[in-house]
Design a protein around this motif. Sequence first.
Motif, PDB file in Angstrom:
ATOM      1  N   LEU A 137       0.814  -1.215   0.000  1.00  0.00           N
ATOM      2  CA  LEU A 137       0.000   0.000   0.000  1.00  0.00           C
ATOM      3  C   LEU A 137       0.851   1.269   0.000  1.00  0.00           C
ATOM      4  O   LEU A 137       1.987   1.260   0.492  1.00  0.00           O
ATOM      5  CB  LEU A 137      -0.909  -0.008   1.227  1.00  0.00           C
ATOM      6  CG  LEU A 137      -1.726  -1.284   1.463  1.00  0.00           C
ATOM      7  CD1 LEU A 137      -2.534  -1.148   2.744  1.00  0.00           C
ATOM      8  CD2 LEU A 137      -2.639  -1.572   0.277  1.00  0.00           C
ATOM      9  N   PRO A 138       0.296   2.360  -0.515  1.00  0.00           N
ATOM     10  CA  PRO A 138       1.005   3.653  -0.450  1.00  0.00           C
ATOM     11  C   PRO A 138       1.046   4.136   1.000  1.00  0.00           C
ATOM     12  O   PRO A 138       0.007   4.392   1.596  1.00  0.00           O
ATOM     13  CB  PRO A 138       0.141   4.579  -1.320  1.00  0.00           C
ATOM     14  CG  PRO A 138      -0.787   3.685  -2.088  1.00  0.00           C
ATOM     15  CD  PRO A 138      -0.982   2.474  -1.233  1.00  0.00           C
ATOM     16  N   ILE A 139       2.227   4.235   1.551  1.00  0.00           N
ATOM     17  CA  ILE A 139       2.358   4.582   2.966  1.00  0.00           C
ATOM     18  C   ILE A 139       3.269   5.788   3.130  1.00  0.00           C
ATOM     19  O   ILE A 139       4.367   5.843   2.559  1.00  0.00           O
ATOM     20  CB  ILE A 139       2.945   3.401   3.772  1.00  0.00           C
ATOM     21  CG1 ILE A 139       2.024   2.182   3.695  1.00  0.00           C
ATOM     22  CG2 ILE A 139       3.182   3.813   5.222  1.00  0.00           C
ATOM     23  CD1 ILE A 139       0.661   2.368   4.326  1.00  0.00           C
ATOM     24  N   ASP A 140       2.825   6.745   3.934  1.00  0.00           N
ATOM     25  CA  ASP A 140       3.646   7.883   4.335  1.00  0.00           C
ATOM     26  C   ASP A 140       4.239   7.532   5.693  1.00  0.00           C
ATOM     27  O   ASP A 140       3.536   7.541   6.712  1.00  0.00           O
ATOM     28  CB  ASP A 140       2.782   9.146   4.424  1.00  0.00           C
ATOM     29  CG  ASP A 140       3.591  10.392   4.766  1.00  0.00           C
ATOM     30  OD1 ASP A 140       4.724  10.254   5.261  1.00  0.00           O
ATOM     31  OD2 ASP A 140       3.064  11.506   4.553  1.00  0.00           O
ATOM     32  N   GLU A 141       5.518   7.204   5.718  1.00  0.00           N
ATOM     33  CA  GLU A 141       6.155   6.717   6.949  1.00  0.00           C
ATOM     34  C   GLU A 141       6.279   7.783   8.024  1.00  0.00           C
ATOM     35  O   GLU A 141       6.603   7.474   9.171  1.00  0.00           O
ATOM     36  CB  GLU A 141       7.521   6.136   6.607  1.00  0.00           C
ATOM     37  CG  GLU A 141       7.445   4.904   5.704  1.00  0.00           C
ATOM     38  CD  GLU A 141       8.806   4.373   5.311  1.00  0.00           C
ATOM     39  OE1 GLU A 141       9.246   3.373   5.914  1.00  0.00           O
ATOM     40  OE2 GLU A 141       9.425   4.961   4.397  1.00  0.00           O
ATOM     41  N   SER A 142       5.991   9.028   7.683  1.00  0.00           N
ATOM     42  CA  SER A 142       6.066  10.103   8.677  1.00  0.00           C
ATOM     43  C   SER A 142       4.744  10.297   9.417  1.00  0.00           C
ATOM     44  O   SER A 142       4.676  11.070  10.374  1.00  0.00           O
ATOM     45  CB  SER A 142       6.454  11.424   8.001  1.00  0.00           C
ATOM     46  OG  SER A 142       5.409  11.902   7.166  1.00  0.00           O
ATOM     47  N   ARG A 143       3.698   9.572   8.986  1.00  0.00           N
ATOM     48  CA  ARG A 143       2.367   9.756   9.574  1.00  0.00           C
ATOM     49  C   ARG A 143       1.909   8.497  10.316  1.00  0.00           C
ATOM     50  O   ARG A 143       2.436   7.407  10.119  1.00  0.00           O
ATOM     51  CB  ARG A 143       1.351  10.123   8.487  1.00  0.00           C
ATOM     52  CG  ARG A 143       1.628  11.426   7.776  1.00  0.00           C
ATOM     53  CD  ARG A 143       0.533  11.737   6.758  1.00  0.00           C
ATOM     54  NE  ARG A 143      -0.766  11.835   7.420  1.00  0.00           N
ATOM     55  CZ  ARG A 143      -1.826  11.102   7.069  1.00  0.00           C
ATOM     56  NH1 ARG A 143      -1.746  10.224   6.064  1.00  0.00           N
ATOM     57  NH2 ARG A 143      -2.970  11.240   7.707  1.00  0.00           N
TER      58      ARG A 143
END
Length: 288
Positions: A137-143
């Motif tokens: 999945l598209p993941i924003d690792e900062s969130r």
Amino acid sequence: MASADERNSRTIHTAACLIIGDETTDTNSAYMAKWCFSLGINLKRVEVVEDDEEEIMEAVRRMSDRYDLVVTSGGIGPTHDDITYQSIAKAFGLKLILHDEAYERMKKLTKPSKSQPNFSWDVDSPTKTARLRMVQLPIDESRDLAKQVLFTRDDLWVPISVVNGNVHILPGVPRLFESLLEGLKPFIVDRLVDPDGKGICRIIISTPMPESAVADYLTELAAKVAPKGVKVGSYPRWGKKNNSVTLVGRDREYLESLVPDVLENVKGKRVHVEGEDDEPEVATSAAT
């Protein structure tokens, strides 16, 4: 420009639906329109794009920027032309990352296939690789990960991937799309204009008068009620004796106060469902 967390927390006034796929027979946008109406969300736009990375990227960026809630449908299966996840990840500069919980749920809830009796999750194979595409999945690792992947049912492994705070990625299969969309409600209800879920009201009036005969009156009425957030609609019903006039808004009491005047001016009758007062067609048979 708003951050992903800001988009994920602001009040939801507007929505857009993006249908993705080269060979699509779309019923999902109609279902979403009814869903939005019931929740008091204004569905402002529906678009259809093919399985083309650039087209998907442009559409989701634009929709995410313009609308409070975006839902995509389709393109998240296991085959090479299912490119929704990778396209949306690229649109927002994100990586595709294997989501462990989604993977574990997939393994637990996926039923064995008779066509692949020897399949094993413990052995690398083309089938396993294909299935893994659906949980990368598209993941924003900062969130916060919990805000980016939603599970709506215990008996369903398919997640709702939430990208850039307001883009919700759903499958194109109608049964799954509808189930996941309904499951999204508890996650957004506190962000609705009307958290009690009263939604938008619609009053339908059937009139025998042609549109041209009621146009001036409806134009004046529309201008009068617009400040109250009411929209007036006029819809010809081809091949039928009666047309429809609609009053749509959030304040039911105010809408009800308008009905007597509208009935008088369009010589109409209030109906609950469009066409309920149609005269039954008389069947004719050729002489033999």
